[in-house]
Design an enzyme around this catalytic site. Structure first.
Site, PDB file in Angstrom:
ATOM      1  N   GLU A  37       4.347  60.942   5.935  1.00 39.59           N
ATOM      2  CA  GLU A  37       3.085  60.243   5.704  1.00 39.59           C
ATOM      3  C   GLU A  37       3.111  59.760   4.255  1.00 39.59           C
ATOM      4  O   GLU A  37       3.356  60.555   3.349  1.00 39.59           O
ATOM      5  CB  GLU A  37       1.924  61.219   5.925  1.00 39.59           C
ATOM      6  CG  GLU A  37       0.594  60.539   5.789  1.00 39.59           C
ATOM      7  CD  GLU A  37      -0.588  61.487   6.043  1.00 39.59           C
ATOM      8  OE1 GLU A  37      -0.374  62.633   6.475  1.00 39.59           O
ATOM      9  OE2 GLU A  37      -1.708  61.045   5.770  1.00 39.59           O
ATOM     10  N   ARG A 264       9.003  75.751   8.421  1.00 35.93           N
ATOM     11  CA  ARG A 264       9.058  74.939   7.213  1.00 35.93           C
ATOM     12  C   ARG A 264       9.631  75.751   6.061  1.00 35.93           C
ATOM     13  O   ARG A 264       9.623  76.978   6.073  1.00 35.93           O
ATOM     14  CB  ARG A 264       7.691  74.375   6.864  1.00 35.93           C
ATOM     15  CG  ARG A 264       6.582  75.370   6.648  1.00 35.93           C
ATOM     16  CD  ARG A 264       5.338  74.679   6.077  1.00 35.93           C
ATOM     17  NE  ARG A 264       4.957  73.487   6.800  1.00 35.93           N
ATOM     18  CZ  ARG A 264       4.639  72.316   6.214  1.00 35.93           C
ATOM     19  NH1 ARG A 264       4.649  72.193   4.914  1.00 35.93           N
ATOM     20  NH2 ARG A 264       4.282  71.292   6.934  1.00 35.93           N
ATOM     21  N   LYS A 274       1.111  68.735  -0.218  1.00 41.94           N
ATOM     22  CA  LYS A 274       0.938  67.472  -0.935  1.00 41.94           C
ATOM     23  C   LYS A 274      -0.429  67.395  -1.606  1.00 41.94           C
ATOM     24  O   LYS A 274      -0.571  66.760  -2.638  1.00 41.94           O
ATOM     25  CB  LYS A 274       1.167  66.289   0.001  1.00 41.94           C
ATOM     26  CG  LYS A 274       2.645  65.935   0.064  1.00 41.94           C
ATOM     27  CD  LYS A 274       2.879  64.637   0.785  1.00 41.94           C
ATOM     28  CE  LYS A 274       2.899  64.892   2.261  1.00 41.94           C
ATOM     29  NZ  LYS A 274       3.219  63.702   3.039  1.00 41.94           N
TER      30      LYS A 274
HETATM   31  P1  ATP Z   1       1.542  68.376   3.779  1.00 35.83           P
HETATM   32  O1  ATP Z   1       1.101  69.351   4.824  1.00 35.83           O
HETATM   33  O2  ATP Z   1       1.810  68.971   2.465  1.00 35.83           O
HETATM   34  O3  ATP Z   1       0.685  67.142   3.696  1.00 35.83           O
HETATM   35  P2  ATP Z   1       3.215  67.187   5.715  1.00 35.83           P
HETATM   36  O4  ATP Z   1       3.993  68.107   6.554  1.00 35.83           O
HETATM   37  O5  ATP Z   1       1.978  66.636   6.315  1.00 35.83           O
HETATM   38  O6  ATP Z   1       2.955  67.865   4.308  1.00 35.83           O
HETATM   39  P3  ATP Z   1       4.628  64.756   6.076  1.00 35.83           P
HETATM   40  O7  ATP Z   1       4.813  63.620   5.156  1.00 35.83           O
HETATM   41  O8  ATP Z   1       3.805  64.551   7.279  1.00 35.83           O
HETATM   42  O9  ATP Z   1       4.093  65.971   5.214  1.00 35.83           O
HETATM   43  O10 ATP Z   1       6.038  65.345   6.483  1.00 35.83           O
HETATM   44  C1  ATP Z   1       7.067  64.562   7.008  1.00 35.83           C
HETATM   45  C2  ATP Z   1       8.042  65.449   7.713  1.00 35.83           C
HETATM   46  O11 ATP Z   1       8.561  66.437   6.834  1.00 35.83           O
HETATM   47  C3  ATP Z   1       7.374  66.177   8.854  1.00 35.83           C
HETATM   48  O12 ATP Z   1       8.213  66.128   9.987  1.00 35.83           O
HETATM   49  C4  ATP Z   1       7.222  67.582   8.354  1.00 35.83           C
HETATM   50  O13 ATP Z   1       7.291  68.512   9.382  1.00 35.83           O
HETATM   51  C5  ATP Z   1       8.411  67.716   7.382  1.00 35.83           C
HETATM   52  N1  ATP Z   1       8.086  68.682   6.340  1.00 35.83           N
HETATM   53  C6  ATP Z   1       7.056  68.642   5.476  1.00 35.83           C
HETATM   54  N2  ATP Z   1       7.030  69.730   4.693  1.00 35.83           N
HETATM   55  C7  ATP Z   1       8.091  70.493   5.072  1.00 35.83           C
HETATM   56  C8  ATP Z   1       8.620  71.753   4.636  1.00 35.83           C
HETATM   57  N3  ATP Z   1       8.046  72.457   3.663  1.00 35.83           N
HETATM   58  N4  ATP Z   1       9.723  72.215   5.256  1.00 35.83           N
HETATM   59  C9  ATP Z   1      10.319  71.512   6.221  1.00 35.83           C
HETATM   60  N5  ATP Z   1       9.877  70.331   6.675  1.00 35.83           N
HETATM   61  C10 ATP Z   1       8.778  69.814   6.114  1.00 35.83           C
HETATM   62 MG    MG Z   2       1.966  65.416   8.170  1.00 36.76          MG
END
Ligand code: ATP
Ligand code: MG
Length: 562
Positions: A37, A264, A274
């Site tokens: 995102e 994760r 984020k």
């Molecule tokens: P946040 O919850 O901090 O906003 P997010 O998971 O929503 O992070 P995205 O940009 O949607 O962030 O993530 C893109 C991809 O990266 C998704 O498939 C997510 O599962 C993966 N991802 C994000 N954070 C992690 C992590 N800490 N470990 C492994 N994969 C991750």
């Molecule tokens: Mg997300």
């Protein structure tokens, strides 16, 4: 292990894919995607997902799409879209021409929503947010049906179209899936599929839409439209999988990707959400998204991390479904192992102490040879100027010390790395009693040779005062002084656990002449100090070097001592 060999390390997801290929599922095709995102910069947790998704595509001769999951326009922007592409490329991955935006599918998504309405599988609901919450029930109690659940198809179609046209205000109406208000899975209790958002300018679609699809509706359809075979995501989406499958089972689309969840990455002594990283940036706790203390890819790059070390770290931590918290030392040893092999050696004095070699001729300069790497001859050598006035590090001198101190003491001898043995004859102090200069003498017979009749054990680094480059060196430490800063225990805010000493700036350092040519991003070992990377910015007219990582794990030592 090379990056390529490393990426072959197996895990449960690769086992699933092996089974699918053996069964000729999807005709043996493997297609993954990485769906960020664009509401912030990528961090080391994203790297885990990138290495997994792109790595699988590489090893199975498949494809991995880069898709922006951009359904939340008020938090997203084009700078993030660009930074994310830059970071994925820097990590060593390529999506060819498969760059997608969920917003590319807004029209198709709308049509699928209309299809659901026509089949009695979705309805427009007029409950406000609070009522919706109340109707949803709890984990112990079933929810209640919305009063609008049995609206006619015609009325729903009419209202949904008018929602798109902008006839209603934000929050007045939503489109919901008609599933089961008594489902034990809360995600299945008639989840929202569309909501109204006026007044936001979307970075891709501008002001074209005031109706935005929810993630749980958008994601499965985007995956299916792109022909994804394995939709890999983190464990918090496990409870959303029934909805993912429900959406695809109830629209006319002939692709049904398999959602697979993994745990994760949580890294100690930092935060990865984020929302929190945004707060650190916006409230000035750090210099920006690429502050070298940030766990972002941009921060790690500026700190001196290499793409190979980040990929190697991701391989070492592995992929599983177990909750885990990885020690910062794991990340640090990945970069240390890489730079130990690849970084040329240089000499840099971080806390300078002037030394005058009184028996060395005043106008003489010798060009001494120094190997760029002690084990790797192919890295060649360089010339280092030696002259009468040099700097050594304050920590390498003591007026008195016991035998364990193998450096310079008053009246004692030490070897200058790549040069001669010197002896300290006199210690000069200022009025406050601080040592400001040493008067020494050198033994001209000790260049590349042991002195006659005595043993000199210590070796210290130095730079010629006349030839030295003045530089600023930034010594970094962990951003937080608690292993799990945002565990929320005892109601403690993660910001109160920031390490006040995470940045220590040394403004008057002296580097050997060869470092004058260093380019931003270039990495070196400063002998006996650590690994450093030339920064993209200057401090006035001085170059800046960032500490990437020390030569040893100093935190491990601290915890052993205490
Ligand atoms: P946040 O919850 O901090 O906003 P997010 O998971 O929503 O992070 P995205 O940009 O949607 O962030 O993530 C893109 C991809 O990266 C998704 O498939 C997510 O599962 C993966 N991802 C994000 N954070 C992690 C992590 N800490 N470990 C492994 N994969 C991750
Ligand atoms: Mg997300």
């Amino acid at each position: 292990m090379s990056a390529e060999e490393a990426s072959k390390t197996s895990n449960f997801i690769r086992h699933i894919i092996d089974g699918d290929i053996a069964a000729n599922k999807n005709n043996g095709r493997v297609a993954t995607r990485f769906p960020p995102e664009p509401n912030g910069y990528l961090h080391i947790g994203h790297a885990k997902s990138i290495v997994l998704n792109f790595g699988i595509a590489q090893d199975y001769q498949g494809t991995c799409n880069l898709r922006f999951d951009d359904t939340n326009p008020h938090k997203e922007n084009i700078d993030f879209v660009e930074a994310i592409q830059n970071d994925v490329r820097w990590l060593g991955y390529d999506w060819d021409d498969r760059l997608y935006f969920a917003s590319d599918y807004f029209e198709q998504l709308y049509e699928f929503a209309v299809e659901l309405i026509k089949n009695g599988k979705a309805y427009v609901c007029d409950l406000n947010a609070e009522q919706t919450r109340e109707y949803r029930g709890t984990l112990k109690e079933p929810g209640r049906n919305s009063p609008n659940r049995d609206r006619s198809v015609e009325e729903n179609l009419d209202l949904f179209e008018r929602m798109r046209k902008g006839e209603f205000k934000d929050g007045d109406r939503v489109l919901r899936a008609k599933i089961d208000m008594a489902s034990p899975n809360m995600n299945m209790r008639d989840p929202t599929l569309y909501r109204i958002r006026h007044g936001v300018v979307h970075h891709q679609t501008g002001s074209e839409w005031c109706l935005y699809p929810m993630y749980d509706f958008t994601h499965p359809i985007s995956d299916a439209l792109e022909g994804i075979t394995h939709s890999i995501c983190t464990l918090e989406f496990e409870d959303h999988r029934p909805l993912y499958d429900w959406v695809l089972d109830n629209i006319s689309i002939d692709c049904h990707p398999q959602q697979i969840e993994f745990s994760r990455l949580n890294l100690q002594y930092t935060v990865m959400s984020k929302r929190k990283l945004t707060e650190l940036v916006n409230d000035g706790y750090v210099e920006g998204w690429d502050d070298p203390r940030m766990p972002t890819i941009a921060g790690l790059r500026r700190r001196g991390y290499t793409p190979a070390a980040i990929r190697e770290f991701c391989e070492r931590i592995g992929v599983s479904r177990a909750d885990n918290s990885v020690e910062m030392g794991m990340l640090e040893s990945a970069i240390r192992d890489d730079l130990n092999v690849t970084a040329p050696r240089r000499m840099a004095v971080l806390h300078p102490l002037k030394v005058i070699i009184e028996n060395y001729p005043e106008d003489q300069v010798e060009e001494l040879d120094a190997a760029n790497h002690p084990q790797d001859e192919s890295m060649g050598s360089r010339k280092i100027p030696f002259a009468r006035e040099i700097y050594i590090d304050q920590e390498d001198f003591r007026e008195e010390a016991n035998k364990k101190f193998k450096r310079l003491v008053a009246g004692g001898e030490v070897r200058l790395r790549n040069a001669y043995v010197i002896r300290c004859d006199e210690v000069i102090k200022n009025e406050q009693g601080d040592i400001i200069e040493l008067r020494c003498s050198y033994d001209p017979d000790t260049l590349g040779a042991n002195p006659e009749g005595r043993k000199v054990k210590g070796v210290i680094h130095w730079v010629s005062a006349r030839h030295a480059i003045e530089a600023e060196v930034r010594m970094y430490d962990r951003l937080f002084n608690h292993p799990t800063p945002d565990d929320g225990k005892d109601g403690i805010d993660y910001k109160s656990r920031m390490n006040p000493d995470s940045l220590h700036t040394l403004s008057y350092c002296y580097l050997e002449l060869a470092l004058a040519d260093a380019k931003p991003g270039e990495r070196f070992q400063f002998e006996r100090e650590g690994y450093f990377c030339k920064d993209i910015m200057q401090a006035g007219d001085k170059p800046v070097f960032n500490l990437t990582v020390g030569l040893r794990d100093s935190w491990a030592k601290i915890s052993l001592e205490s």
